[in-house]
Design an enzyme around this catalytic site. Structure first.
Site, mmCIF file in Angstrom:
data_model
loop_
_atom_site.group_PDB
_atom_site.id
_atom_site.type_symbol
_atom_site.label_atom_id
_atom_site.label_comp_id
_atom_site.label_asym_id
_atom_site.label_seq_id
_atom_site.Cartn_x
_atom_site.Cartn_y
_atom_site.Cartn_z
ATOM 1 N N LYS A 84 -0.131 14.389 -0.923
ATOM 2 C CA LYS A 84 -0.469 13.574 -2.089
ATOM 3 C C LYS A 84 -0.541 14.398 -3.382
ATOM 4 O O LYS A 84 -0.587 15.633 -3.333
ATOM 5 C CB LYS A 84 -1.787 12.856 -1.829
ATOM 6 C CG LYS A 84 -1.701 11.841 -0.693
ATOM 7 C CD LYS A 84 -3.042 11.167 -0.490
ATOM 8 C CE LYS A 84 -2.996 10.123 0.613
ATOM 9 N NZ LYS A 84 -4.318 9.482 0.787
ATOM 10 N N PHE A 129 -10.267 -1.318 -3.730
ATOM 11 C CA PHE A 129 -9.773 0.005 -4.124
ATOM 12 C C PHE A 129 -8.259 0.068 -4.314
ATOM 13 O O PHE A 129 -7.707 1.137 -4.588
ATOM 14 C CB PHE A 129 -10.211 1.069 -3.099
ATOM 15 C CG PHE A 129 -9.762 0.786 -1.692
ATOM 16 C CD1 PHE A 129 -8.483 1.125 -1.261
ATOM 17 C CD2 PHE A 129 -10.633 0.178 -0.788
ATOM 18 C CE1 PHE A 129 -8.075 0.874 0.036
ATOM 19 C CE2 PHE A 129 -10.238 -0.074 0.524
ATOM 20 C CZ PHE A 129 -8.958 0.268 0.936
ATOM 21 N N ARG A 154 -2.591 12.933 12.775
ATOM 22 C CA ARG A 154 -3.887 12.430 12.317
ATOM 23 C C ARG A 154 -5.015 13.416 12.665
ATOM 24 O O ARG A 154 -5.941 13.617 11.883
ATOM 25 C CB ARG A 154 -4.146 11.036 12.872
ATOM 26 C CG ARG A 154 -3.144 10.011 12.265
ATOM 27 C CD ARG A 154 -3.440 8.596 12.603
ATOM 28 N NE ARG A 154 -4.634 8.092 11.960
ATOM 29 C CZ ARG A 154 -4.732 7.724 10.671
ATOM 30 N NH1 ARG A 154 -3.675 7.818 9.878
ATOM 31 N NH2 ARG A 154 -5.857 7.259 10.195
ATOM 32 N N ARG A 160 -7.480 18.396 5.606
ATOM 33 C CA ARG A 160 -8.442 17.859 4.647
ATOM 34 C C ARG A 160 -9.654 18.775 4.459
ATOM 35 O O ARG A 160 -10.183 18.868 3.356
ATOM 36 C CB ARG A 160 -8.848 16.452 5.044
ATOM 37 C CG ARG A 160 -7.698 15.471 4.793
ATOM 38 C CD ARG A 160 -8.056 14.070 5.157
ATOM 39 N NE ARG A 160 -7.025 13.129 4.729
ATOM 40 C CZ ARG A 160 -6.737 12.021 5.385
ATOM 41 N NH1 ARG A 160 -7.398 11.703 6.483
ATOM 42 N NH2 ARG A 160 -5.801 11.213 4.928
ATOM 43 N N ASN A 181 -7.680 13.015 -0.989
ATOM 44 C CA ASN A 181 -7.794 13.578 0.358
ATOM 45 C C ASN A 181 -6.536 14.289 0.853
ATOM 46 O O ASN A 181 -6.338 14.450 2.040
ATOM 47 C CB ASN A 181 -8.249 12.511 1.344
ATOM 48 C CG ASN A 181 -7.305 11.338 1.431
ATOM 49 O OD1 ASN A 181 -6.154 11.424 1.033
ATOM 50 N ND2 ASN A 181 -7.788 10.230 1.958
ATOM 51 N N HIS A 214 -1.505 11.895 3.745
ATOM 52 C CA HIS A 214 -1.457 10.570 4.379
ATOM 53 C C HIS A 214 -0.714 10.710 5.694
ATOM 54 O O HIS A 214 0.203 11.516 5.816
ATOM 55 C CB HIS A 214 -0.694 9.579 3.475
ATOM 56 C CG HIS A 214 -0.305 8.319 4.188
ATOM 57 N ND1 HIS A 214 -1.142 7.234 4.292
ATOM 58 C CD2 HIS A 214 0.840 7.988 4.856
ATOM 59 C CE1 HIS A 214 -0.529 6.279 4.984
ATOM 60 N NE2 HIS A 214 0.670 6.717 5.339
ATOM 61 N N GLU A 227 6.832 2.817 7.507
ATOM 62 C CA GLU A 227 6.638 3.796 6.435
ATOM 63 C C GLU A 227 7.803 4.772 6.337
ATOM 64 O O GLU A 227 8.218 5.134 5.229
ATOM 65 C CB GLU A 227 5.318 4.547 6.651
ATOM 66 C CG GLU A 227 4.107 3.672 6.424
ATOM 67 C CD GLU A 227 2.783 4.383 6.618
ATOM 68 O OE1 GLU A 227 1.763 3.829 6.179
ATOM 69 O OE2 GLU A 227 2.757 5.497 7.197
#
Length: 135
Positions: free
Chosen positions: A10, A58, A86, A103, A113, A116, A127
């Protein structure tokens, strides 16, 4: 079973120059990067990507953040790729993330964070197609 998942580094992690370190972690954990691209998402692209969250309070913040700077999107492949990515990402809240996770090392907050990852095989497929139409 070999599977694929989407990973995004990100804007917060890209701007802090953590991209190489995160890619190194990915490769050192046995993932094959089958496609990778650095891009800046337009607001409509961010809205479409996060459409599943559009009714959530959000949503606007999420779109604003993901479009705030360049991201690196990757299609990853390995056995148990979704679960393993993950796990390597760590908890969404970096304060609760396990030591050695992306993270814990590179995220700033729940909102910023660093990365993704797809949460299920169906999501991963959607995705990946969103960014890499031919995969």
């Amino acid at each position: 079973m070999v599977e694929r998942t989407l990973a995004i580094i990100k804007p917060d992690a890209v701007s802090k120059k953590f991209t190489g370190k995160i890619i190194d972690m990915i490769e050192n954990h046995g993932f094959n990067i089958i496609r990778m691209q650095k891009l800046r998402m337009a607001p409509e692209h961010g809205q479409a990507f996060y459409a599943v969250h559009k009714e959530r309070p959000f949503f606007g913040e999420l779109v604003e953040f993901i479009t705030s700077g360049p991201v690196v999107v990757m299609a990853l492949e390995k056995e148990n790729a979704i679960k393993d990515w993950r796990t390597l990402m760590g908890a969404t809240n970096p304060a609760q993330a396990d030591a050695g996770t992306v993270r814990k090392l590179y995220a700033e907050s729940i909102g910023k964070n660093a990365v993704h990852g797809s949460d299920a095989p169906e999501t991963a497929q959607e995705e990946i197609k969103f960014f890499f139409h031919d995969l």
